[in-house]
Design an enzyme around this catalytic site. Structure first.
Site, PDB file in Angstrom:
ATOM      1  N   LYS A   3      -1.295  24.156 -13.664  1.00 40.01           N
ATOM      2  CA  LYS A   3      -0.956  25.320 -13.369  1.00 40.01           C
ATOM      3  C   LYS A   3      -1.346  26.095 -14.646  1.00 40.01           C
ATOM      4  O   LYS A   3      -0.265  26.271 -15.711  1.00 40.01           O
ATOM      5  CB  LYS A   3       0.959  25.119 -12.565  1.00 40.01           C
ATOM      6  CG  LYS A   3       1.047  26.195 -12.161  1.00 40.01           C
ATOM      7  CD  LYS A   3       2.031  26.738 -12.276  1.00 40.01           C
ATOM      8  CE  LYS A   3       3.097  28.161 -12.900  1.00 40.01           C
ATOM      9  NZ  LYS A   3       2.399  29.610 -13.039  1.00 40.01           N
ATOM     10  N   GLY A   8       4.678  28.569 -23.495  1.00 44.20           N
ATOM     11  CA  GLY A   8       5.232  29.962 -23.090  1.00 44.20           C
ATOM     12  C   GLY A   8       6.195  30.217 -23.763  1.00 44.20           C
ATOM     13  O   GLY A   8       6.452  29.958 -25.064  1.00 44.20           O
ATOM     14  N   GLY A   9       7.149  30.612 -23.235  1.00 43.54           N
ATOM     15  CA  GLY A   9       8.051  31.941 -23.945  1.00 43.54           C
ATOM     16  C   GLY A   9       9.135  30.511 -23.989  1.00 43.54           C
ATOM     17  O   GLY A   9       9.695  30.066 -23.479  1.00 43.54           O
ATOM     18  N   GLU A  49       5.064  23.858 -26.653  1.00 43.56           N
ATOM     19  CA  GLU A  49       5.036  24.262 -27.843  1.00 43.56           C
ATOM     20  C   GLU A  49       5.747  26.411 -26.995  1.00 43.56           C
ATOM     21  O   GLU A  49       5.480  26.965 -25.803  1.00 43.56           O
ATOM     22  CB  GLU A  49       3.859  24.834 -27.380  1.00 43.56           C
ATOM     23  CG  GLU A  49       2.804  23.160 -28.109  1.00 43.56           C
ATOM     24  CD  GLU A  49       3.802  23.065 -29.325  1.00 43.56           C
ATOM     25  OE1 GLU A  49       4.166  24.267 -30.080  1.00 43.56           O
ATOM     26  OE2 GLU A  49       3.066  22.287 -29.716  1.00 43.56           O
ATOM     27  N   CYS A 105       0.834  33.306 -30.112  1.00 38.89           N
ATOM     28  CA  CYS A 105       2.113  32.739 -30.616  1.00 38.89           C
ATOM     29  C   CYS A 105       2.250  32.147 -32.286  1.00 38.89           C
ATOM     30  O   CYS A 105       3.379  32.293 -33.244  1.00 38.89           O
ATOM     31  CB  CYS A 105       2.399  31.025 -30.799  1.00 38.89           C
ATOM     32  SG  CYS A 105       2.370  30.143 -28.512  1.00 38.89           S
ATOM     33  N   GLU A 120      11.095  37.781 -30.969  1.00 36.45           N
ATOM     34  CA  GLU A 120       9.722  37.297 -31.123  1.00 36.45           C
ATOM     35  C   GLU A 120       8.517  38.568 -30.380  1.00 36.45           C
ATOM     36  O   GLU A 120       9.350  38.870 -28.960  1.00 36.45           O
ATOM     37  CB  GLU A 120       8.653  36.107 -30.161  1.00 36.45           C
ATOM     38  CG  GLU A 120       7.739  36.002 -29.236  1.00 36.45           C
ATOM     39  CD  GLU A 120       7.204  34.684 -29.487  1.00 36.45           C
ATOM     40  OE1 GLU A 120       7.627  34.834 -27.948  1.00 36.45           O
ATOM     41  OE2 GLU A 120       6.415  34.715 -29.651  1.00 36.45           O
TER      42      GLU A 120
END
Ligand code: UN1
Length: 493
Positions: free
Chosen positions: A175, A228-229, A250, A284, A383
């Protein structure tokens, strides 16, 4: 259907299920439609999982070097299409064309690396404490795995996951992020055309809430690899935990570049420009904190602003452009909100606005932004994922390391110094999965492990040979050829 309209890829076929609704992706530089895609429903996810499950036994039984040959074919096809797919990356995500091509190159590099891994997939042999007994480990695939990927490296990161999963003998349901679905579909096309058997790789486009959750919650999925976040990552982890499945995460970073007073300043300047404003700060690994030794603070910032004054912001497809837009309206909103926070708690030195007028009005362009701040502010700890740099002044190396480490993330880090002893200390002292000496925080190479500590993840690593660990089960095998019952720990020594 136009060639920018994509179906789902399930069981070796591109399909548009009856009654399917579609969504589109937009070029963040000008608002033009880049592609249209099916919003997969739970029953489509189910079909993809069923196909992956059916395909698993034969794919597992395919010798790994043969799986590697298919991967190599995919890598060759992607190499032939590098220019075309690189442009799609720039159009759909907004990174400048050199980086769009770099994204695809990183995908190619990793597929090739994994193809070679098909001839290794090494276990280990270890001595037994007993006679005539042989002990070894072998690597086995996990089964059906889900790869859920972000928009910032829309061809590289999917391939970090897909190529590693496939060479290990897993079947995959993939996805991609909704706003870079075309990049995801182009990746799948390459594997499909390389001759991957039906069901081995399946593509389901759609939202995290519908498609992502269905994948994470389904008991047929043995492992989830998510980039992702941090908030979404935590949710994925918790959902996966209920099913006791392996969830590889990650997540974010708040990566520092330290510049010491003995650093080669022009080099450190090039480093921070690339690290902070490359990919519009949406890596990232992006440099979001510049930690400057007080002795070089003023001259370094002066040189930085001189360079930023000449920074070209605009069309990502124009090779003269230094920085494109941020990737979406959502991203623009989030970054601008942080800039407002920064204006309240810190001193704005450069930028701090959305760019408007002319072609800028059609896109999501934000000026490269620099804040001077003390350690502890939100902008220096959270972030942002945009072209926003926090500058912090420190007195000495010890303070630089203290500031660098005092955040909840630990992905990448960098120090510029000409003192070799200090460089080695930094290698040990910086709390991060990756440390660069005299190089920016971005630009990791695929043959080395990639990942971080603290809230950047949950301990795993992608890329490098570590990628195989993510996607395999380690089986321990004891072979006793003594022809009698031997008892470990009990037999007389
Ligand atoms: C990411 O931003 O999640 O090291 C990946 C780098 C790239 C990959 C970044 N090779 O900056």
């Amino acid at each position: 259907m136009a060639d920018s309209d994509y179906g789902l890829y399930i069981d070796g076929k591109w399909v548009t299920p009856a009654g399917a609704t579609r969504f589109s992706t937009r070029n963040p530089a000008n608002g033009e439609t880049v592609g249209t895609f099916v919003s997969a429903r739970p029953e489509d996810v189910d079909a993809a999982l069923a196909a992956a499950e059916r395909a698993f036994p034969a794919w597992k039984a395919t010798p790994a070097p043969k799986r590697g040959e298919l991967l190599l074919r995919a890598a060759r096809l992607l190499t032939e299409r590098k220019e075309k797919v690189g442009r799609i990356v720039s159009q759909e995500m907004g990174k400048v064309i050199a980086e769009g091509l770099g994204d695809v190159q990183e995908a190619i590099d990793f597929i090739e690396y994994m193809a070679g891994e098909g001839r290794r997939l090494a276990g280990e042999t270890v001595p037994s404490e007993l006679r005539s007994k042989f002990c070894l480990t072998i690597r086995q695939p996990k089964g059906v795995v889900a790869c859920i990927t972000p928009w910032n490296f829309p061809t590289a990161i999917p391939n970090w996951k897909i190529a590693a999963a496939l060479i290990s003998g897993n079947t995959v349901v993939f996805k991609p992020a909704t706003n870079t679905a075309r990049c995801g579909a182009e990746v799948v096309k390459v594997y499909a055309e390389a001759g991957l058997p039906p069901g081995v790789l399946n593509l389901v486009t759609g939202s995290g809430a519908v498609v992502g959750n269905a994948l994470v919650e389904d008991p047929r999925v043995r492992a989830v690899s998510f980039t992702g976040g941090v908030d979404t990552g935590r949710e994925v982890y918790v959902r996966g935990a209920k099913h006791l499945k392996m969830v590889h995460l990650e997540l974010g970073g708040k990566n520092p570049q330290i510049v010491m007073d003995d650093a080669e300043l022009p080099l450190a300047l090039e480093g921070v420009l690339f690290g902070a404003f490359g990919t519009s700060g949406q890596r990232c690994t992006a440099t979001s904190r510049l930690i400057l030794h007080e002795k070089i603070y003023e001259p370094f910032l002066k040189a930085l602003f001189e360079r930023l004054d000449r920074f070209v912001i605009g069309d990502p497809l124009d090779p003269r452009t230094d920085m494109g837009p941020v990737a979406s309206a959502d991203q623009e909103r989030k970054v601008l909100e942080y800039i407002e926070v920064g204006k309240r708690e810190a001193k704005l030195l450069r930028g701090g606005t959305k760019l408007t007028g002319g072609a800028f009005d059609k896109g999501h362009f934000i000026a490269p932004t620099v804040f001077e701040t003390r350690h502890g502010t939100r902008i220096s700890k959270e972030e942002i994922f945009g072209p926003v740099l926090s500058v912090l002044k420190v007195h000495d190396y010890a303070e630089a390391v203290r500031v660098a480490n005092d955040v909840s993330y630990g992905l990448s880090s960098s120090i510029y110094t000409r003192d070799v002893n200090r460089a080695f200390h930094a290698m040990d002292d910086l709390e991060a999965g990756i440390t660069y000496i005299n190089a920016p925080t971005i630009g990791a190479e695929v043959q080395l492990p990639f990942g971080g500590i603290k809230n950047t993840g949950n301990g795993g690593r992608e890329a490098g040979s570590a990628a195989i660990e993510e996607f395999t089960e380690l089986k321990t095998v004891f072979i006793d050829f003594s022809e009698r019952l031997q008892k470990a720990q009990i037999d007389p020594r």
